[in-house]
Write an enzyme that holds these catalytic residues in place. Structure first.
Site, PDB file in Angstrom:
ATOM      1  N   ASP A   1       0.894  -1.194   0.058  1.00 38.78           N
ATOM      2  CA  ASP A   1      -0.038  -0.113   0.141  1.00 38.78           C
ATOM      3  C   ASP A   1       1.009   1.211  -0.051  1.00 38.78           C
ATOM      4  O   ASP A   1       1.852   1.292   0.548  1.00 38.78           O
ATOM      5  CB  ASP A   1      -0.941  -0.022   1.247  1.00 38.78           C
ATOM      6  CG  ASP A   1      -1.840   1.140   1.132  1.00 38.78           C
ATOM      7  OD1 ASP A   1      -2.816   1.358   0.469  1.00 38.78           O
ATOM      8  OD2 ASP A   1      -1.613   1.835   2.259  1.00 38.78           O
TER       9      ASP A   1
ATOM     10  N   GLU B   1       1.719   0.211  -4.938  1.00 43.92           N
ATOM     11  CA  GLU B   1       1.108   1.339  -5.520  1.00 43.92           C
ATOM     12  C   GLU B   1       2.346   2.522  -5.555  1.00 43.92           C
ATOM     13  O   GLU B   1       2.790   3.023  -4.682  1.00 43.92           O
ATOM     14  CB  GLU B   1       0.052   2.137  -4.393  1.00 43.92           C
ATOM     15  CG  GLU B   1      -1.186   1.242  -4.330  1.00 43.92           C
ATOM     16  CD  GLU B   1      -2.301   1.682  -3.529  1.00 43.92           C
ATOM     17  OE1 GLU B   1      -3.239   2.290  -4.018  1.00 43.92           O
ATOM     18  OE2 GLU B   1      -1.940   2.094  -2.414  1.00 43.92           O
TER      19      GLU B   1
END
Length: 713
Positions: free
Chosen positions: A407, A436
């Protein structure tokens, strides 16, 4: 926590620099000299600089004769003979601190050794430390820690204290605090204590990795969403155990649960965070909802998904059963990990054990907030990096997960991600690592950020491709922006790039990635509007056209070079009733709607067949950019129409030629086919079959409005 009353403050900012802050109400903030005192030793401090502040005078002084030893008690005395204790300041963010106190052992946390239980905690700046144990009978007892090398504290309890609860009591800057061990493998109800568990030798093993990440089809799923709906046909609704239920179905006999995942044909399930998080309590009566991006304890399973959250072993067994049950169906598990921040920095174990070390600070010494949730984990610091690597390896070895999704990976640094790739490869070579790679405003030098701009430095790590998302769907940040699948013409050149792995198909063309395995292709995820909700909000079209657009976008995800990524329920037009950010919305907004799965079973079967088509031919999932450039040609002679030709690809699967056509206009048109043998249609946008739907004997086909085609020969 005690509050210490001080007339003025003294902070160690480097091993030779001490900063004094004298309030103006204390002798007008004036002092002509300071002395550093340790036991009977007195050391003169040299005033280098005097800086007026808003409410105090700041003095920068240096220690000339020797370097200060952390963990020792020092005092500073001024000319008025007023003493103050020397507090640890910015020294913890110096390179020298990092090098001097780096500990490379693999035994932080709790270790069993021949009837002895060993507790180890890293806190170089603590001056004392104690262990608090609570027996199953609620008896509490404390033990002292001993300071070892490299800032590690050790406490040996000559007894088997399995099942005991424990906390750590560090004394830092004269203040005693109480924390849970950040390496804790289990926590008590509502995360109030760490739990001593003896896991012994785990039976959990990952499945052998696929030959390339491009062979994967990833399905993103939340534990609670999966089974929460009553119509799911699952008994353990919203819980880990729902993943162990076999043969579940709706009342009308449509498959649900793990049987549904198996039939769909996905290769990997990506689980939203399953480590201990805040935002919900562990009480079964708590109806609040949270995705799980409020991490508390990174190595302990979340309690709200457990049938017995008060039993730490049961949590562990249940989560392992989720992974094993998926493995039994040959589905691999990617764990969504959130090492970029903690829930509340000030309350975190990291901050309480080494204040200021584990989090980034800006040029003014204030905590940075590139994550947008109040803190950025300082992964570039050696012990912060070590924690992340240790944690990843723990999940890999103890739970047998098959990969990781990072994340907000753009908050982390290239060195940490490279170290993770290297260490994971020692255990499970080829395990999927994706993240990400957004470019976030955190105080790291640009070349050190693990983001899309530095993708070339992150070998073996895939990244969510926002070029793909925005080109096919439209901007996530502009609700009314429309991509190719939503009818925006004149994007064909960009579509060509993203359909072919974003590597740059033509000579000299600059792509986003070096290899197709770096590109995670998607049009929706747990974040932001679902594709269906975006279209409902920004498109003034009838539902049949919207469904066609949705299927077109999903088809492009599945049949593009790179790694296809599907959001759970995308294959039956998942809706969150227009909610753009549902991280804490009620469960009826977030749950998978198995009634909708019934309603759109034809689309589910269509997506299932597309996945089979992708799996059936290696050309649709090339492992290298060289193969893509050699065999793939893209043409787009008119707006809203893309023609992708695969030639001479028989060595990689059953067909020698493959033709993909993507048409996003609302008007039908004729499309000429390459000459030669007749084509067989595998998909026409409504139906799909790996064995073929029908033969195409004409030299052209009529492209229906908003449609896609897969033709082979």
């Amino acid at each position: 926590m005690l509050v210490i009353s001080r007339q003025y403050d003294a902070f160690l900012d480097t091993f030779n620099t001490i900063t004094m802050i004298l309030p103006y109400h204390y002798h007008d903030g004036n002092s002509s000299h300071f002395t550093l005192v340790r036991e009977e030793e007195k050391i003169a401090l040299h005033i280098e600089e005097k800086i007026p502040l808003h409410d105090a005078m700041k003095y920068v002084t240096t220690v000339v004769s020797e370097k200060i030893v952390l963990g020792e008690f020092y005092e500073v005395v001024d000319e008025h003979d007023t003493k103050t204790d020397l507090q640890t300041g910015a020294v913890i963010r110096t390179e020298e601190f990092d090098q001097r106190y780096y500990y490379d052992g693999d035994d932080l946390g709790v270790t069993y050794q021949d009837g002895t239980t060993v507790f180890k905690v890293w806190s170089p700046i603590a001056t004392e430390m104690r262990l608090k144990l609570k027996s199953p009978g609620d008896e509490e007892i404390q033990y002292p820690f001993t300071r070892m090398e490299n800032g590690v504290w050790e406490c040996r309890v000559n007894a088997n204290v399995e099942g005991y609860l424990y906390t750590i009591l560090p004394c830092i800057n004269l203040v005693w605090d109480e924390v849970i061990d950040p390496y804790a493998k289990a926590v008590s109800l509502n995360s109030e204590w760490g739990c001593v568990v003896n896991l012994g030798n785990t039976d959990a093993k990952p499945l052998p990795p696929l030959s390339s990440p491009t062979d994967a089809v990833i399905y993103e799923l939340n534990i609670r969403d999966f089974s929460a709906q009553q119509e799911s046909g699952m008994k353990f609704r919203g819980k880990y155990r729902a993943f162990t239920e076999k043969g579940t179905s709706t009342a009308n006999g449509f498959s649900t649960g793990i049987q549904y995942l198996k039939e769909l044909g996905v290769t990997h399930v990506e689980l939203l965070p399953v480590n201990d998080f805040d935002g919900v309590t562990d009480s079964p009566s708590d109806t609040s909802y949270n995705w799980g991006y409020n991490p508390l304890f990174f190595n302990a399973p979340e309690g709200s998904y457990s049938l017995k959250p008060e039993d730490p072993y049961e949590r562990i067994r249940e989560l392992k059963a989720v992974i094993q049950s998926l493995h039994d169906e040959n589905i691999r598990v990617i764990q969504d990990v959130v090492y970029n921040h903690v829930f509340i920095r000030e309350k975190s174990s990291f901050e309480k054990l080494v204040p200021g070390y584990f989090f980034r600070h800006d040029e003014n010494g204030l905590p940075s907030n590139g994550t947008g949730v109040g803190n950025d984990f300082a992964s570039e610091r050696l012990m912060a990096r070590k924690f992340i690597v240790d944690s990843v390896l723990y999940w890999l070895n103890e739970y047998g997960v098959d990969g990781f999704r990072f994340d907000l990976m753009g908050i982390l640094d290239v060195g940490t991600m490279t170290a993770i790739r290297e260490e994971v490869d020692k255990v499970l070579p080829g395990a999927i690592l994706i993240g990400e790679g957004w470019d976030l405003n955190t105080p790291l030098p640009p070349h050190q950020k693990a983001n899309l701009r530095n993708a070339h430095q992150l070998q073996g790590i895939g990244q969510f491709n926002d070029w793909f998302r925005d080109t096919i769907k439209g901007s996530t940040f502009n609700l009314y922006d429309k991509g190719f699948a939503l009818g925006h013409g004149h994007l064909e050149q960009k579509v060509e790039l993203v359909l072919t792995g974003s590597i740059g198909l033509k000579s000299g063309e600059r792509g986003l990635f070096k290899e197709p395995a770096h590109s995670v292709n998607y049009v929706e995820s747990h974040d932001n509007h679902t594709l269906w909700d975006k279209m409902k909000a920004c498109m003034n079209e009838d539902e049949e056209t919207l469904k066609a657009r949705h299927k077109l976008a999903t088809t492009m995800v599945i049949l593009s070079q790179g790694i296809p990524f599907l959001h759970a329920g995308q294959e039956f037009f998942r809706t969150k009733k227009g909610i753009e950010n549902s991280y804490n919305s009620p469960i009826d907004i977030n749950q998978l709607d198995w009634i909708r799965r019934e309603q759109y079973d034809d689309v589910v079967q269509y997506v299932k067949a597309l996945i089979q088509i992708r799996k059936s031919h290696g050309a649709l999932r090339f492992h290298t950019c060289e193969l893509i450039r050699e065999h793939v040609k893209v043409s787009h002679s008119q707006a809203n129409l893309i023609h992708v030709s695969y030639q001479n690809v028989h060595p990689y699967g059953p067909w020698d030629e493959i033709l993909l056509v993507f048409h996003s206009d609302t008007k039908a048109c004729e499309h000429s086919l390459p000459e030669g043998k007749q084509w067989n249609c595998l998909s026409n946008g409504h139906q799909a079959s790996v064995s073929g739907l029908y033969d195409v004997k004409e030299s052209s086909i009529t492209l229906e409005p908003v449609s896609s085609y897969v033709l082979v020969r």
